[in-house]
Scaffold this motif. Structure first.
Motif, PDB file in Angstrom:
ATOM      1  N   ASN A   2      19.112  24.037  -8.688  1.00 56.11           N
ATOM      2  CA  ASN A   2      17.879  24.298  -7.950  1.00 56.11           C
ATOM      3  C   ASN A   2      17.330  25.698  -8.187  1.00 56.11           C
ATOM      4  O   ASN A   2      16.117  25.888  -8.284  1.00 56.11           O
ATOM      5  CB  ASN A   2      18.113  24.087  -6.455  1.00 56.11           C
ATOM      6  CG  ASN A   2      18.451  22.655  -6.115  1.00 56.11           C
ATOM      7  OD1 ASN A   2      17.823  21.727  -6.611  1.00 56.11           O
ATOM      8  ND2 ASN A   2      19.468  22.468  -5.279  1.00 56.11           N
ATOM      9  N   LYS A   3      18.229  26.700  -8.276  1.00 57.82           N
ATOM     10  CA  LYS A   3      17.771  28.078  -8.422  1.00 57.82           C
ATOM     11  C   LYS A   3      18.677  28.866  -9.381  1.00 57.82           C
ATOM     12  O   LYS A   3      19.896  28.779  -9.307  1.00 57.82           O
ATOM     13  CB  LYS A   3      17.731  28.782  -7.061  1.00 57.82           C
ATOM     14  CG  LYS A   3      16.726  28.177  -6.083  1.00 57.82           C
ATOM     15  CD  LYS A   3      16.698  28.954  -4.781  1.00 57.82           C
ATOM     16  CE  LYS A   3      15.684  28.338  -3.809  1.00 57.82           C
ATOM     17  NZ  LYS A   3      15.606  29.082  -2.538  1.00 57.82           N
ATOM     18  N   THR A  30      13.817  23.391 -11.398  1.00 59.95           N
ATOM     19  CA  THR A  30      14.581  24.587 -11.071  1.00 59.95           C
ATOM     20  C   THR A  30      13.676  25.798 -10.897  1.00 59.95           C
ATOM     21  O   THR A  30      12.785  26.041 -11.708  1.00 59.95           O
ATOM     22  CB  THR A  30      15.621  24.884 -12.165  1.00 59.95           C
ATOM     23  OG1 THR A  30      16.470  23.749 -12.339  1.00 59.95           O
ATOM     24  CG2 THR A  30      16.457  26.102 -11.804  1.00 59.95           C
TER      25      THR A  30
END
Length: 277
Positions: A2-3, A30
């Motif tokens: 996600n990050k 992302t």
């Protein structure tokens, strides 16, 4: 993922990291957190007089301007990127940002050049690795590929390595990368028979996975040192990445009762990803 966090110091190596993050981010929706750390001292930040406050504001605005110019690149168009400027003094505080934003990965470019000896010797990269609670990808060169295809993960297959193995398996599955698990058999008192290794690996997989499905991905090699075994095996299969574990703030982990992670990270030409034990 996600990050992804990418610390930016405006160097060529931090751009390597940023480009790699963009490529890896294509595998999903992302967000890339581009982090610049403005090293302003407490003496400036805590001063109450207007002159010092004006200096702090000036440096912050100057950093933001330079940061925005650095991020104005064609390959960042249509990328979900968030610039963050912090007045941190040390790179160990990158972990604070990672925890605050619930990030999955930190990507850093290393300035190691001659023998790559600087990667884990008094460098900012070392500080990030030792304090990070999430995986850290260290790049020494421009990342030419679009993704990782084959990853070598060395382990002693002990109970303490189960958690790291599970983290690595989850991450590399998300990246559609094949994980090659590796045991390096050493001479002298560290030598183990094939039956002994089979038993250790079987116990490990049953504990970690609850089955022996990944037994086909286990590789055994014999060499004089673990680092030589890992580097030679990675070269043999044409690996894209080497993954190792660390003990966090206490430094680099030592698998198989000997040094491995420091030597691998310092001498490998390939990217290296660290996982905290």
């Amino acid at each position: 993922m996600n990050k992804i966090i990418v610390p930016i110091d405006f160097s060529e190596h931090s751009e390597y990291a940023l480009e790699a993050a963009v490529k890896l981010a294509k595998n999903g929706d992302t967000e890339i957190l581009a982090l610049h750390m403005l090293e302003i001292s407490d003496a400036v930040l805590n001063k109450t007089d207007s002159e010092q406050q004006q200096k702090a504001i000036f440096f912050l605005r100057l950093a933001e301007k330079r940061f925005n110019e650095f991020l104005d690149k064609p390959y960042l168009k249509n990328v979900n990127i968030t610039p963050i400027v912090k007045h941190f003094k040390v790179f160990s505080e990158v972990n604070d940002v990672a925890l605050e934003h619930n990030a999955d990965l930190i990507i850093m470019g290393s300035h190691g050049s001659s023998g790559l000896s600087e990667i884990f010797v008094g460098s900012n990269t070392e500080k990030v690795v030792r304090h990070a609670d999430i995986p850290v990808l260290v790049l020494k060169h421009k990342f030419e590929k679009d993704n990782f295809k084959d990853v070598v993960f060395a382990s002693d297959f002990s109970s303490k390595s189960v958690a790291v193995y599970l983290k690595a398996s989850k991450l590399f599955k998300a990246l559609n990368a094949k994980l090659h698990l590796l045991y390096v058999n050493l001479p002298s008192d560290r030598f183990k028979s094939t039956n002994e290794i089979d038993e250790i690996v079987a116990t490990f997989l049953m504990t970690a996975d609850g089955n022996l499905d990944n037994l086909q991905h286990i590789n055994f090699v014999s060499d004089y040192t673990v680092e030589k075994g890992v580097l030679n095996f990675a070269n043999k299969i044409g690996a894209d990445l080497i993954a190792v574990a660390t003990h966090g703030r206490t430094g680099i982990a030592h698998f198989f009762e000997g040094s491995i992670s420091e030597d691998i990270a310092n001498h490998a030409i390939l990217p290296v990803m660290t996982f905290k034990l």
